[in-house]
Design a protein around this motif. Sequence first.
Motif, PDB file in Angstrom:
ATOM      1  N   PHE A   1     -42.710 -41.418  97.213  1.00  0.00           N
ATOM      2  CA  PHE A   1     -42.031 -40.326  97.899  1.00  0.00           C
ATOM      3  C   PHE A   1     -40.533 -40.565  97.762  1.00  0.00           C
ATOM      4  CE2 PHE A   1     -40.372 -38.140 101.683  1.00  0.00           C
ATOM      5  CZ  PHE A   1     -41.086 -36.946 101.689  1.00  0.00           C
ATOM      6  N   GLU A   2     -39.892 -39.868  96.829  1.00  0.00           N
ATOM      7  CA  GLU A   2     -38.484 -40.130  96.507  1.00  0.00           C
ATOM      8  C   GLU A   2     -37.618 -38.916  96.830  1.00  0.00           C
ATOM      9  OE1 GLU A   2     -35.609 -41.479  92.744  1.00  0.00           O
ATOM     10  OE2 GLU A   2     -37.798 -41.650  92.591  1.00  0.00           O
ATOM     11  N   THR A   3     -36.486 -39.165  97.520  1.00  0.00           N
ATOM     12  CA  THR A   3     -35.610 -38.066  97.933  1.00  0.00           C
ATOM     13  C   THR A   3     -34.267 -38.078  97.214  1.00  0.00           C
ATOM     14  OG1 THR A   3     -34.646 -39.271  99.817  1.00  0.00           O
ATOM     15  CG2 THR A   3     -36.720 -38.095 100.195  1.00  0.00           C
ATOM     16  N   ASN A   4     -34.191 -38.738  96.085  1.00  0.00           N
ATOM     17  CA  ASN A   4     -32.978 -38.782  95.272  1.00  0.00           C
ATOM     18  C   ASN A   4     -32.710 -37.403  94.667  1.00  0.00           C
ATOM     19  OD1 ASN A   4     -30.954 -39.255  93.398  1.00  0.00           O
ATOM     20  ND2 ASN A   4     -32.140 -40.681  92.154  1.00  0.00           N
ATOM     21  N   ASN A   5     -31.681 -36.717  95.158  1.00  0.00           N
ATOM     22  CA  ASN A   5     -31.452 -35.336  94.717  1.00  0.00           C
ATOM     23  C   ASN A   5     -31.040 -35.232  93.250  1.00  0.00           C
ATOM     24  OD1 ASN A   5     -28.680 -36.339  95.672  1.00  0.00           O
ATOM     25  ND2 ASN A   5     -28.137 -34.373  94.775  1.00  0.00           N
ATOM     26  N   ARG A   6     -30.566 -36.331  92.649  1.00  0.00           N
ATOM     27  CA  ARG A   6     -30.141 -36.248  91.249  1.00  0.00           C
ATOM     28  C   ARG A   6     -31.319 -36.023  90.299  1.00  0.00           C
ATOM     29  NH1 ARG A   6     -24.636 -37.142  91.023  1.00  0.00           N
ATOM     30  NH2 ARG A   6     -24.931 -36.082  89.046  1.00  0.00           N
ATOM     31  N   LEU A   7     -32.522 -36.298  90.770  1.00  0.00           N
ATOM     32  CA  LEU A   7     -33.690 -36.064  89.924  1.00  0.00           C
ATOM     33  C   LEU A   7     -33.961 -34.574  89.727  1.00  0.00           C
ATOM     34  CD1 LEU A   7     -36.264 -38.796  90.991  1.00  0.00           C
ATOM     35  CD2 LEU A   7     -34.447 -38.891  89.285  1.00  0.00           C
ATOM     36  N   THR A   8     -33.271 -33.731  90.478  1.00  0.00           N
ATOM     37  CA  THR A   8     -33.426 -32.283  90.309  1.00  0.00           C
ATOM     38  C   THR A   8     -33.242 -31.881  88.849  1.00  0.00           C
ATOM     39  OG1 THR A   8     -32.581 -31.913  92.548  1.00  0.00           O
ATOM     40  CG2 THR A   8     -32.585 -30.022  91.048  1.00  0.00           C
ATOM     41  N   PHE A   9     -32.279 -32.487  88.185  1.00  0.00           N
ATOM     42  CA  PHE A   9     -31.944 -32.082  86.818  1.00  0.00           C
ATOM     43  C   PHE A   9     -32.921 -32.659  85.788  1.00  0.00           C
ATOM     44  CE2 PHE A   9     -28.054 -32.597  89.414  1.00  0.00           C
ATOM     45  CZ  PHE A   9     -27.891 -31.248  89.688  1.00  0.00           C
ATOM     46  N   LEU A  10     -33.794 -33.534  86.249  1.00  0.00           N
ATOM     47  CA  LEU A  10     -34.852 -34.084  85.406  1.00  0.00           C
ATOM     48  C   LEU A  10     -36.220 -33.503  85.782  1.00  0.00           C
ATOM     49  CD1 LEU A  10     -33.662 -37.795  85.532  1.00  0.00           C
ATOM     50  CD2 LEU A  10     -33.715 -36.412  83.459  1.00  0.00           C
TER      51      LEU A  10
ATOM     52  N   HIS B   1     -28.787 -32.456  82.059  1.00  0.00           N
ATOM     53  CA  HIS B   1     -28.321 -31.103  82.386  1.00  0.00           C
ATOM     54  C   HIS B   1     -27.470 -30.522  81.264  1.00  0.00           C
ATOM     55  CE1 HIS B   1     -25.479 -28.154  84.190  1.00  0.00           C
ATOM     56  NE2 HIS B   1     -26.579 -27.717  84.756  1.00  0.00           N
ATOM     57  N   ARG B   2     -26.698 -31.367  80.582  1.00  0.00           N
ATOM     58  CA  ARG B   2     -25.887 -30.883  79.453  1.00  0.00           C
ATOM     59  C   ARG B   2     -26.752 -30.195  78.404  1.00  0.00           C
ATOM     60  NH1 ARG B   2     -20.963 -33.570  77.548  1.00  0.00           N
ATOM     61  NH2 ARG B   2     -22.039 -33.587  75.556  1.00  0.00           N
ATOM     62  N   GLY B   3     -27.927 -30.750  78.171  1.00  0.00           N
ATOM     63  CA  GLY B   3     -28.865 -30.115  77.261  1.00  0.00           C
ATOM     64  C   GLY B   3     -28.670 -30.429  75.801  1.00  0.00           C
ATOM     65  N   ASP B   4     -27.668 -31.242  75.457  1.00  0.00           N
ATOM     66  CA  ASP B   4     -27.414 -31.529  74.044  1.00  0.00           C
ATOM     67  C   ASP B   4     -27.625 -33.006  73.712  1.00  0.00           C
ATOM     68  OD1 ASP B   4     -25.272 -32.559  75.421  1.00  0.00           O
ATOM     69  OD2 ASP B   4     -23.715 -31.566  74.243  1.00  0.00           O
TER      70      ASP B   4
END
Length: 325
Positions: free
Chosen positions: A144-153, A111-114
Amino acid sequence: MTETSRHDAAAAHPRSVKLIRTFRAKLHDLEHKLDGAEVRAANGIRATNTARANGWQDAGEDILEKCAPCFTLSAGRSGTMTLAQLGALSPQLESVHEPLPHLLTESFLCHRGDVGDATFWDAVIAEARDWPIRNAYRKGRNWFETNNRLTFLAPHLAQRYPQSRFIVLVRHPEAFAESAIARGYYKDHVWDFARIRPQPLDPDHDRWPQMSQLEKVGWLWRSTYEIADRLSETIDPERLLLVRSEDLFQNQGDAVNNLFTFASSEPPPQASIAHLLAQKSNAQVSRAKGSRSADWDGSERKLFDLQVEQLTQKYGYEPRSFGTR
């Protein structure tokens, strides 16, 4: 990256700069440095390599093109654990909530992008998820994965797995904020070291230290679902399904059946679904002082409303607090 930003990233979580020798051997030409050390790209590399040593054979990139994993994009506190339990009712799904590696630090750095380019993050995802996704496929199941942290990937997941699909699981922002504050988000939660924050070009970057906890969780809700919105502009819309957690967990309309159809699975028996939904897994029991919306400061509420108002209306929610309390 400036010396200050490198120091801040390292201070956020010391393990994020730990040298992973196995990973470096695979990515020797991707010397991504963070405060003088290799970025810890995947916490589960040792386990993955052990599985390979015990006889797992690489199925080949062509298998990945056939796999249709389903990931969940969410700000959290929206029922992702219950969603994983729903998925587990189907023998056609390999349903997991937060498998190892969690990718906490990795999602934060992405998410930082750098840190890292597209090739780097593709390799991170390959090391962290290729094996279980392929293994599920070999068993005739969809991952079928519900790990919300993957949103940023998510953009990199969409690229790595061309048949992948994404459930956008959203909860009314006020209910989300109550739960997030009760859990201590941006105050004393154990995972705050890897919780996203505004980047330098974000209008809220300079104000962040002065923002209230309520406004910060409003920013988190908005920023997370803006990522899902941007993804919908770059991939086939058929690969995304918007699900309001209120509709899903009250089993309204065809919400549950549509979810399983989207994940390429037959819906389980309605009795099993009703029994599971009645359990309310991972519900917030205790309430921190000031977490209930009725107790929110009026000026802080207005700033929270400004953060979430646009997407609240887009998702069809009633504006519970906008100018009414």
